[in-house]
Design a protein around this motif. Structure first.
Motif, PDB file in Angstrom:
ATOM      1  N   TRP A 115       0.740  -0.912  -0.053  1.00  0.00           N
ATOM      2  CA  TRP A 115       0.095  -0.260  -0.317  1.00  0.00           C
ATOM      3  C   TRP A 115       1.165   1.640  -0.201  1.00  0.00           C
ATOM      4  O   TRP A 115       0.585   2.778  -0.138  1.00  0.00           O
ATOM      5  CB  TRP A 115      -1.239   0.084   0.873  1.00  0.00           C
ATOM      6  N   VAL A 116       2.270   1.199   0.252  1.00  0.00           N
ATOM      7  CA  VAL A 116       2.905   2.085   0.587  1.00  0.00           C
ATOM      8  C   VAL A 116       3.775   2.620  -0.538  1.00  0.00           C
ATOM      9  O   VAL A 116       3.642   3.570  -0.978  1.00  0.00           O
ATOM     10  CB  VAL A 116       3.740   2.042   1.345  1.00  0.00           C
ATOM     11  N   TRP A 117       4.496   1.643  -1.145  1.00  0.00           N
ATOM     12  CA  TRP A 117       5.323   1.816  -1.949  1.00  0.00           C
ATOM     13  C   TRP A 117       4.436   2.749  -3.494  1.00  0.00           C
ATOM     14  O   TRP A 117       5.237   3.009  -4.712  1.00  0.00           O
ATOM     15  CB  TRP A 117       6.269   0.786  -2.921  1.00  0.00           C
ATOM     16  N   PRO A 118       3.402   1.993  -4.358  1.00  0.00           N
ATOM     17  CA  PRO A 118       3.288   2.775  -4.953  1.00  0.00           C
ATOM     18  C   PRO A 118       2.674   4.414  -4.959  1.00  0.00           C
ATOM     19  O   PRO A 118       3.021   5.037  -6.337  1.00  0.00           O
ATOM     20  CB  PRO A 118       1.461   2.224  -5.550  1.00  0.00           C
ATOM     21  N   PRO A 119       2.379   5.641  -4.215  1.00  0.00           N
ATOM     22  CA  PRO A 119       1.940   6.385  -4.565  1.00  0.00           C
ATOM     23  C   PRO A 119       3.558   7.498  -4.702  1.00  0.00           C
ATOM     24  O   PRO A 119       3.838   7.991  -5.384  1.00  0.00           O
ATOM     25  CB  PRO A 119       1.661   7.139  -3.544  1.00  0.00           C
ATOM     26  N   VAL A 120       4.633   6.665  -4.150  1.00  0.00           N
ATOM     27  CA  VAL A 120       5.932   7.130  -4.011  1.00  0.00           C
ATOM     28  C   VAL A 120       6.321   6.988  -5.716  1.00  0.00           C
ATOM     29  O   VAL A 120       6.957   7.155  -5.972  1.00  0.00           O
ATOM     30  CB  VAL A 120       6.779   6.097  -3.086  1.00  0.00           C
ATOM     31  N   MET A 121       5.798   5.562  -6.266  1.00  0.00           N
ATOM     32  CA  MET A 121       6.858   4.922  -7.607  1.00  0.00           C
ATOM     33  C   MET A 121       5.805   5.746  -8.309  1.00  0.00           C
ATOM     34  O   MET A 121       6.752   6.611  -9.719  1.00  0.00           O
ATOM     35  CB  MET A 121       5.912   3.507  -7.982  1.00  0.00           C
ATOM     36  N   LEU A 122       4.480   6.096  -8.524  1.00  0.00           N
ATOM     37  CA  LEU A 122       4.198   6.804  -9.078  1.00  0.00           C
ATOM     38  C   LEU A 122       4.197   8.483  -8.880  1.00  0.00           C
ATOM     39  O   LEU A 122       4.645   9.278 -10.021  1.00  0.00           O
ATOM     40  CB  LEU A 122       2.551   7.252  -8.874  1.00  0.00           C
TER      41      LEU A 122
END
Length: 456
Positions: A115-122
């Motif tokens: 849940w954490v890394w997807p917004p960081v990657m986007l």
């Protein structure tokens, strides 16, 4: 007459895309990104084949970070358009890799991180896209844009996977009960009445829900228990990957804690058969009969000529499963189900998760040891034994029939039948499940009456 060099423009200046040596920036971009992709394949398929999820994911991040770092270095040295911005995605991916390798998170922690890394990657993709458009022109953009698009799609896929996994757990709650076996709980679903109780052992990629057709047919004649080994289906994870003996010890404790009474008829499908054999070897007094449904052989590594190569391919492929399932590709690793609805929907949903993929990888990694431990069972001392061999395996796998004959030799009180069925069909398809149910019922009857099994 035009005497200008092809590497100069009308004003006599060099093109912005090249250095004096004429190296096109697009070629450097393509080479860098390709190097990252090749490094990824080498790491996961050659250097760390079959490794746990955190190692596979970390290796992929390391390789992709290497590609971005190469882009920064080579464009700075070989072209007039240095792409120094690419050091940022290289650093981010390298840091993520280091964290995974150092902390080695298990499924629960990886689920939270998903849940954490997807917004960081986007955010990283958006920032990189802006920097790329400002620093790069021409074909180089066309090489980087698809990579950024894939990273964005993976981020969105991760969120989709999280939602699907949450919905699966809510939509398909446990059909039985959770019983404590120490520091974790195992799922046990027992139905029907009568003795002896039948205990079902899941094959690779299966769980208790996969036996729906069989349990429905058996529950009217005797008590039948389907259960999930640690990490499967509705059972909780153990602290480490389990071998066959540990699984047997936990099953014995599970049945005792749940108040079930032995001795039992054990029925195992595929590799589940070898787990049943390990249980029978450790607790012979708890076994009154056995049914092996197109079971793996404890000597499979040597008895089946094609299996060592198949095993190596499975280990590499299944090790990629959890990582790919985290980004929404879990359904690719689920073979679907031929069970009736709603059981089929539940099986499809619960076997498409990253957790299911992780369990499949863990099981296949432990299989050589499970097979070796199952070799401890050398005889059933005349207890009723039914061996069913699927026609698909018999016709398609050299050495399979001989291995099945050897399984049948575990008891002189044995019935060995060939069934027109696929391997999975023995528990999922109508005809195969009926044949399996009949074989189990025949063993139950033989135990109850004390009479020998007879061919049908």
């Amino acid at each position: 007459m035009n005497t200008k060099s092809p590497t100069t423009n009308a004003a006599g200046a060099q093109p912005a895309e090249t250095r004096p040596d004429g190296t096109p920036v697009g070629r450097v971009v393509a080479a860098s990104l390709t190097a990252g992709g090749v490094a990824a394949l080498l790491l996961v398929l050659v250097v760390v084949p079959g490794a746990p999820e955190h190692v596979i994911t970390g290796s992929l991040l390391l390789a992709f970070g290497f590609g971005w770092a190469m882009l920064a270095v080579l464009t700075s040295r070989l072209t007039s358009r240095p792409q120094r911005w690419s050091t940022v995605p290289a650093a981010v991916m390298g840091t993520m890799c280091l964290a995974l390798l150092v902390f080695a998170p298990r499924d629960a922690a990886l689920t939270v991180l998903n849940w954490v890394w997807p917004p960081v990657m986007l955010a990283l993709v958006a920032w990189s896209a802006v920097k790329m458009l400002a620093a790069l022109k021409g074909r180089g953009r066309w090489f980087i844009a698809p990579v950024l698009a894939v990273l964005a799609a993976a981020s969105i896929g991760a969120v989709t996977s999280n939602i699907a996994d949450t919905n699966a757990r809510q939509s398909y709650p446990a059909t039985g009960k959770l019983v404590s076996v120490g520091d974790h709980q195992l799922h046990l679903d027992c139905r029907g009445q009568g003795s002896p109780t039948v205990v079902l052992f899941n094959g690779l990629g299966e769980f208790s829900g996969s036996w729906a057709r069989v349990t429905d047919q058996l529950a009217g004649t005797t008590r039948v228990c389907a259960y999930d080994r640690a990490g499967q289906g509705w059972s909780e994870d153990a602290t480490s990957v389990q071998d066959g003996v540990t699984a047997a010890e936990e099953l014995q404790l599970l049945l005792a804690q749940a108040g079930e009474q032995g001795p039992y008829v054990l029925a195992g499908h595929s590799i589940g058969g070898t787990y049943a054999m390990s249980f029978a070897a450790k607790y012979p007094e708890q076994v009154s009969g056995m049914v092996l449904l197109d079971s793996s052989s404890p000597q499979q590594m040597t008895a089946i000529p094609s299996y060592p190569g198949q095993y190596a391919a499975m280990l590499r492929g299944l090790a990629m499963g959890p990582t790919l399932a985290r980004i929404g590709l879990g359904p690719l690793f689920s073979s679907g189900s031929h069970l009736p609805a709603p059981a089929a929907d539940g099986v499809q949903a619960l076997t498409s998760t990253a957790r299911a993929a992780r369990n499949a990888r863990d099981v296949i990694a432990m299989i050589p040891e499970v097979f070796q431990q199952a070799q401890a069972l050398t005889t059933l001392n005349g207890a009723p034994l039914a061996v069913l061999t699927a026609s698909e395996s018999s016709l398609g796998i050299a050495g399979w029939d001989a291995a099945q004959d050897k399984l049948a030799a575990l008891s002189f009180n044995c019935m060995h039948r060939d069934v027109e069925s696929t391997h999975a069909g023995l528990i999922e398809e109508v005809h195969g499940a009926e044949e399996s149910s009949h074989a189990i019922t025949d063993v139950v009857t033989a135990v109850r009456t004390g009479t020998p099994l007879s061919a049908r």
